[in-house]
Enzyme design. Sequence first.
Site, PDB file in Angstrom:
ATOM      1  CB  CYS A 117     -33.600 -13.691 -40.770  1.00 38.01           C
ATOM      2  SG  CYS A 117     -34.525 -12.501 -41.763  1.00 38.01           S
ATOM      3  CG  HIS A 140     -37.587 -14.016 -39.012  1.00 37.64           C
ATOM      4  ND1 HIS A 140     -36.388 -13.389 -38.719  1.00 37.64           N
ATOM      5  CD2 HIS A 140     -37.485 -15.271 -38.505  1.00 37.64           C
ATOM      6  CE1 HIS A 140     -35.603 -14.233 -38.054  1.00 37.64           C
ATOM      7  NE2 HIS A 140     -36.246 -15.377 -37.911  1.00 37.64           N
ATOM      8  CG  HIS A 173     -34.282 -18.397 -36.471  1.00 35.13           C
ATOM      9  ND1 HIS A 173     -35.029 -17.312 -36.058  1.00 35.13           N
ATOM     10  CD2 HIS A 173     -34.134 -19.178 -35.359  1.00 35.13           C
ATOM     11  CE1 HIS A 173     -35.322 -17.431 -34.774  1.00 35.13           C
ATOM     12  NE2 HIS A 173     -34.799 -18.554 -34.330  1.00 35.13           N
TER      13      HIS A 173
END
Length: 342
Positions: free
Chosen positions: A258, A306, A318
């Site tokens: 990520c 994240h 993402h």
Amino acid sequence: MVSHRRPSQPVLGVGARVTVVSAAAATAAAALGASHADADPRRTPEAVRAKVDRLYEEAEKATERYNKADEQVDQLRRSVDRAQDGAARGQERVNRMRGVLGAVAGAQYRSGGLDPELALLLSSDPDSYLEKASDLARAGARQSGVLRELKEARRRLGQVRMEAAHDLKELERSRAAVARHKRSVERKLAQARRLLASLPTAERDAYDRASRSDRDGLPTLSGGAPASERAAAAVRAARRAVGLPYVWGANGPTGFDCSGLTQWSYAQAGVGLPRTSQAQRYAGRQVSLAEARPGDLVAYRDDASHIGLYVGNGQVIHAPYPGAAVRYDPVGMLPVSSVTRV
């Protein structure tokens, strides 16, 4: 990324500190969890999905620790290289000055005498003498200056060597941390894959659909325009990455985790971001979710474990989790902790 079905609302806040457990404890916990999950015939699809969510979340946090340790290894390696180069240059300087003094000593010897200071300096162990020397007047102006320079050069060389030795020790510790976090990630991901594979195909598809669902209570977000040309360039780069695989610990160009995706996207715009999502959340000015514009970084969970890139119309791009390619998802797929404008 994980836990896409929890009912908590998005909260803008400060990330919690991640506690690093020992490798032995992590190994025992992972092994125990795997044996219990695989041995329990009564587990329901819901319980399996919850366990997979938890494992993905734990793996993502371990990946962030891996990325941080790996980044430190790179920094320390460069520092060690600089220190070793500095030590080599310092040794050359010391050798040159000893050569100059050796020439002076040779001339003095041929003329009938050798200054005691030069004799001691050019001996096999001049350091003890240099520390005790308090009067360089007898050596003459030129010799006196060179002796002082040599003493300072030797002092600096010793300091550089000490720093290099310290950095080498830190480098070895960081390499050990990288290996430890890597093992932790691999264990958790392997267990998550086993659990997902135990689900019927329909349940696995339902898990993926649930992971892409939005949450209630979010502000209405429109497309808007990027806040800057570099933000627009980062969005264009992220769009090109859609469809590429999630690869933990990777920051492009053929695979990403990520924070690797957001770092790479902004690198294509000429902007350097830190490696981890926890550091990226502070890489610019924080704004509210309602103010989000394309190119803003959206960090998730209280610990910012994240992160994605907002691209407008309520969506982020993402890198979700292993087995899922870089993709578009609703901005509210997880609890939002911060929005950062780079």
